[in-house]
Scaffold this active site. Structure first.
Site, PDB file in Angstrom:
ATOM      1  N   HIS A 224       0.865  -1.195   0.000  1.00 46.50           N
ATOM      2  CA  HIS A 224       0.000   0.000   0.000  1.00 46.50           C
ATOM      3  C   HIS A 224       0.899   1.242   0.000  1.00 46.50           C
ATOM      4  CE1 HIS A 224      -3.419   2.485   0.581  1.00 46.50           C
ATOM      5  NE2 HIS A 224      -3.780   2.167   1.815  1.00 46.50           N
ATOM      6  N   HIS A 263      -2.942  -2.604  -9.864  1.00 45.93           N
ATOM      7  CA  HIS A 263      -3.932  -2.011  -8.965  1.00 45.93           C
ATOM      8  C   HIS A 263      -5.140  -2.913  -8.860  1.00 45.93           C
ATOM      9  CE1 HIS A 263      -6.482   0.958  -7.038  1.00 45.93           C
ATOM     10  NE2 HIS A 263      -5.346   1.557  -6.720  1.00 45.93           N
ATOM     11  N   ASP A 314       1.657   5.590  -6.847  1.00 44.41           N
ATOM     12  CA  ASP A 314       2.933   5.555  -6.128  1.00 44.41           C
ATOM     13  C   ASP A 314       4.135   5.639  -7.056  1.00 44.41           C
ATOM     14  OD1 ASP A 314       2.185   5.251  -3.364  1.00 44.41           O
ATOM     15  OD2 ASP A 314       1.282   3.369  -4.004  1.00 44.41           O
TER      16      ASP A 314
HETATM   17  N1  COA Z   1       4.482  -6.654 -10.379  1.00 42.83           N
HETATM   18  C1  COA Z   1       4.432  -7.901 -10.903  1.00 42.83           C
HETATM   19  N2  COA Z   1       3.311  -8.631 -10.939  1.00 42.83           N
HETATM   20  C2  COA Z   1       2.201  -8.094 -10.424  1.00 42.83           C
HETATM   21  C3  COA Z   1       2.174  -6.807  -9.875  1.00 42.83           C
HETATM   22  C4  COA Z   1       3.380  -6.092  -9.861  1.00 42.83           C
HETATM   23  N3  COA Z   1       3.430  -4.860  -9.346  1.00 42.83           N
HETATM   24  N4  COA Z   1       0.926  -6.526  -9.446  1.00 42.83           N
HETATM   25  C5  COA Z   1       0.182  -7.598  -9.732  1.00 42.83           C
HETATM   26  N5  COA Z   1       0.962  -8.536 -10.314  1.00 42.83           N
HETATM   27  C6  COA Z   1       0.519  -9.842 -10.776  1.00 42.83           C
HETATM   28  C7  COA Z   1       0.512 -10.828  -9.625  1.00 42.83           C
HETATM   29  O1  COA Z   1       1.727 -11.493  -9.463  1.00 42.83           O
HETATM   30  C8  COA Z   1      -0.595 -11.737 -10.041  1.00 42.83           C
HETATM   31  O2  COA Z   1      -0.108 -12.601 -11.019  1.00 42.83           O
HETATM   32  P1  COA Z   1      -0.550 -14.136 -11.075  1.00 42.83           P
HETATM   33  O3  COA Z   1      -2.039 -14.094 -11.288  1.00 42.83           O
HETATM   34  O4  COA Z   1       0.231 -14.685 -12.196  1.00 42.83           O
HETATM   35  O5  COA Z   1      -0.183 -14.695  -9.723  1.00 42.83           O
HETATM   36  C9  COA Z   1      -1.591 -10.806 -10.722  1.00 42.83           C
HETATM   37  O6  COA Z   1      -0.830  -9.724 -11.210  1.00 42.83           O
HETATM   38  C10 COA Z   1      -2.686 -10.312  -9.786  1.00 42.83           C
HETATM   39  O7  COA Z   1      -2.057  -9.743  -8.634  1.00 42.83           O
HETATM   40  P2  COA Z   1      -2.759  -9.660  -7.227  1.00 42.83           P
HETATM   41  O8  COA Z   1      -1.730  -9.377  -6.167  1.00 42.83           O
HETATM   42  O9  COA Z   1      -3.622 -10.845  -7.015  1.00 42.83           O
HETATM   43  O10 COA Z   1      -3.684  -8.403  -7.436  1.00 42.83           O
HETATM   44  P3  COA Z   1      -4.304  -7.517  -6.300  1.00 42.83           P
HETATM   45  O11 COA Z   1      -5.412  -6.781  -6.907  1.00 42.83           O
HETATM   46  O12 COA Z   1      -4.587  -8.330  -5.088  1.00 42.83           O
HETATM   47  O13 COA Z   1      -3.090  -6.553  -5.928  1.00 42.83           O
HETATM   48  C11 COA Z   1      -1.640  -4.750  -5.734  1.00 42.83           C
HETATM   49  C12 COA Z   1      -3.021  -5.220  -6.196  1.00 42.83           C
HETATM   50  C13 COA Z   1      -1.604  -3.240  -5.813  1.00 42.83           C
HETATM   51  C14 COA Z   1      -1.390  -5.161  -4.275  1.00 42.83           C
HETATM   52  C15 COA Z   1      -0.557  -5.380  -6.642  1.00 42.83           C
HETATM   53  O14 COA Z   1      -0.734  -4.944  -7.971  1.00 42.83           O
HETATM   54  C16 COA Z   1       0.868  -5.065  -6.166  1.00 42.83           C
HETATM   55  O15 COA Z   1       1.411  -5.785  -5.329  1.00 42.83           O
HETATM   56  N6  COA Z   1       1.480  -3.957  -6.688  1.00 42.83           N
HETATM   57  C17 COA Z   1       2.799  -3.574  -6.213  1.00 42.83           C
HETATM   58  C18 COA Z   1       2.677  -2.756  -4.940  1.00 42.83           C
HETATM   59  C19 COA Z   1       2.098  -1.400  -5.191  1.00 42.83           C
HETATM   60  O16 COA Z   1       2.470  -0.707  -6.110  1.00 42.83           O
HETATM   61  N7  COA Z   1       1.189  -0.991  -4.312  1.00 42.83           N
HETATM   62  C20 COA Z   1       0.569   0.319  -4.363  1.00 42.83           C
HETATM   63  C21 COA Z   1      -0.866   0.198  -4.780  1.00 42.83           C
HETATM   64  S1  COA Z   1      -1.568   1.815  -5.019  1.00 42.83           S
END
Ligand code: COA
Length: 378
Positions: A224, A263, A314
């Site tokens: 986050h 996201h 971010d």
């Molecule tokens: N880098 C690489 N792969 C990513 C990714 C990233 N930043 N964000 C998502 N993915 C991939 C996951 O590995 C997953 O792949 P899979 O289905 O092959 O396992 C898929 O995309 C779905 O990810 P998931 O974590 O289930 O999605 P979510 O909706 O729960 O997560 C976030 C959303 C924001 C937590 C996620 O995109 C993330 O971890 N981003 C990086 C952290 C970040 O920037 N956070 C700030 C958010 S404003």
């Protein structure tokens, strides 16, 4: 047995848990509005104080209302000597984001009328929290560097005053404007993890300080609000635009996440990232250091090509704050100060029409079994 896929909304994805009048996110179109106003227009045309008024009261202020609200924030900026002592004497060397969480929790002890749970009393508390969080963050940072905290300057706006309390100099107009824009873009975002944590806590009728403390705790995680500092570390590690493609490929091959990308809601791009990309481009030119924008855009391009993910707020916020001279450890506290208004608006909305938030879980542990006394266990 329960059907894992069908019955459990993992991460509560897609679950509607509240009705709100505060903001609308259209994840398909990549749009975000606060109380009906497009966030990109607010960022370009309004001040953080105006947007705070909008989020708290539901309408943009008139000139007179804005002046009164700005005065209210000014009157509440200074923190108590007891809070300063607490920050000075925190055990260990906590990260600025953790110190902020602890200090906000401690603010409850200095509330003059804790038993008054009326809306006006909670509004007063909200203004106090929004006004004092930047003072706390700046004071802690300075004391951590062995420097004396600086009192707020009543002649400066919310964002400029933060810079002044941190560095002892007011920012140039262009810098103040860009920080203000970044703060507006981070001010509110529906039921994100920290706001949801705030609402869950408020829904038990715990006080607003407890709800803010929960929110800051949730924001401080790398998925986050700590993603911005991680994104900056990545840009520094990459070093130059030519190295981007190989770096991203290696990270993805190793199964690592690219911080500042992806996201839960936006699937075609985050509108806040687009505005901050423009800010970064201008800042690069203005500061005569054309370093970050080109590399960040190359990262955006490669992550899109290689993983089909878009940058979130971010990603472009990180080099923007870095170019403005903020230390990386303050990125998450700056996010917290910006988001404080969104938390406040949601907490008040929760109190106004409260229902305990308490989802169910399906049980997947051992079946009912007989208890063995301690002496009989092997
Ligand atoms: N880098 C690489 N792969 C990513 C990714 C990233 N930043 N964000 C998502 N993915 C991939 C996951 O590995 C997953 O792949 P899979 O289905 O092959 O396992 C898929 O995309 C779905 O990810 P998931 O974590 O289930 O999605 P979510 O909706 O729960 O997560 C976030 C959303 C924001 C937590 C996620 O995109 C993330 O971890 N981003 C990086 C952290 C970040 O920037 N956070 C700030 C958010 S404003």
């Amino acid at each position: 047995m329960w059907d894992k896929e069908a019955n459990v909304a993992r991460g509560l994805a897609g679950v509607i848990a509240a009705v709100t009048h505060i903001s609308l996110i259209d994840g398909e179109q990549g749009q975000l509005s606060y109380c009906g106003y497009d966030v990109t227009e607010l960022a370009r045309k309004s001040s953080y104080e105006e947007v705070s008024y909008l989020l708290l009261y539901g309408e943009l202020p008139t000139a007179g209302q804005l002046e009164a609200f700005e005065q209210l924030l000014l009157d509440n900026r200074a923190i108590s000597p007891a809070l300063l002592d607490l920050l000075r004497n925190l055990p260990g060397a906590p990260k600025p984001a953790d110190a902020l969480r602890t200090a906000v929790s401690a603010m409850a002890a200095t509330d003059s009328s804790p038993s008054d749970v009326s809306r006006p009393a909670n509004l007063r508390r909200a203004v106090r929290l929004i006004a004092q969080m930047p003072t706390i963050a700046a004071a802690h940072w300075r004391m951590r560097q062995g420097e004396k905290p600086i009192d707020p300057d009543p002649s400066l706006g919310h964002a400029s005053n933060f810079v002044y309390m941190l560095f002892g100099r007011a920012p140039r107009q262009v810098e103040a404007r860009f920080l203000d824009m970044a703060m507006i873009l981070m001010a509110e975002h529906g039921l994100n993890a920290s706001t949801f944590a705030a609402r869950v806590t408020a829904a038990t009728l715990a006080d607003i300080y407890a709800a803010f403390t929960s929110a800051i705790g949730a924001l401080n995680g790398p998925l986050h609000g700590a993603a911005n500092a991680e994104a900056m570390k990545m840009l520094l590690e990459i070093g130059s635009p030519e190295k981007v493609e190989a770096y991203i490929r290696a990270q993805l091959m190793a199964g690592k996440r690219i911080m500042g990308f992806g996201h839960r809601v936006y699937k075609s791009g985050d509108p806040r990232a687009i505005v901050l990309r423009e800010v970064l481009a201008t800042l690069d030119g203005d500061l005569n250091k054309p370093r970050w924008c080109k590399m960040a855009m190359e990262v955006e391009d490669q992550v899109h090509k290689q993983k089909n993910l878009y940058p979130n707020v971010d990603f472009y916020c990180a080099p923007t704050l870095y170019s403005l001279g903020f230390p990386m450890e303050l990125f998450t506290p700056i996010f917290a100060c910006s988001r404080s208004i969104g938390w406040a608006a949601h907490i008040l909305e929760q109190y106004d029409d409260n229902k305990l938030i308490r989802p169910d879980a399906v049980y997947d542990g051992p079946a009912q079994r007989e208890y063995t006394p301690l002496a009989g266990r092997k």
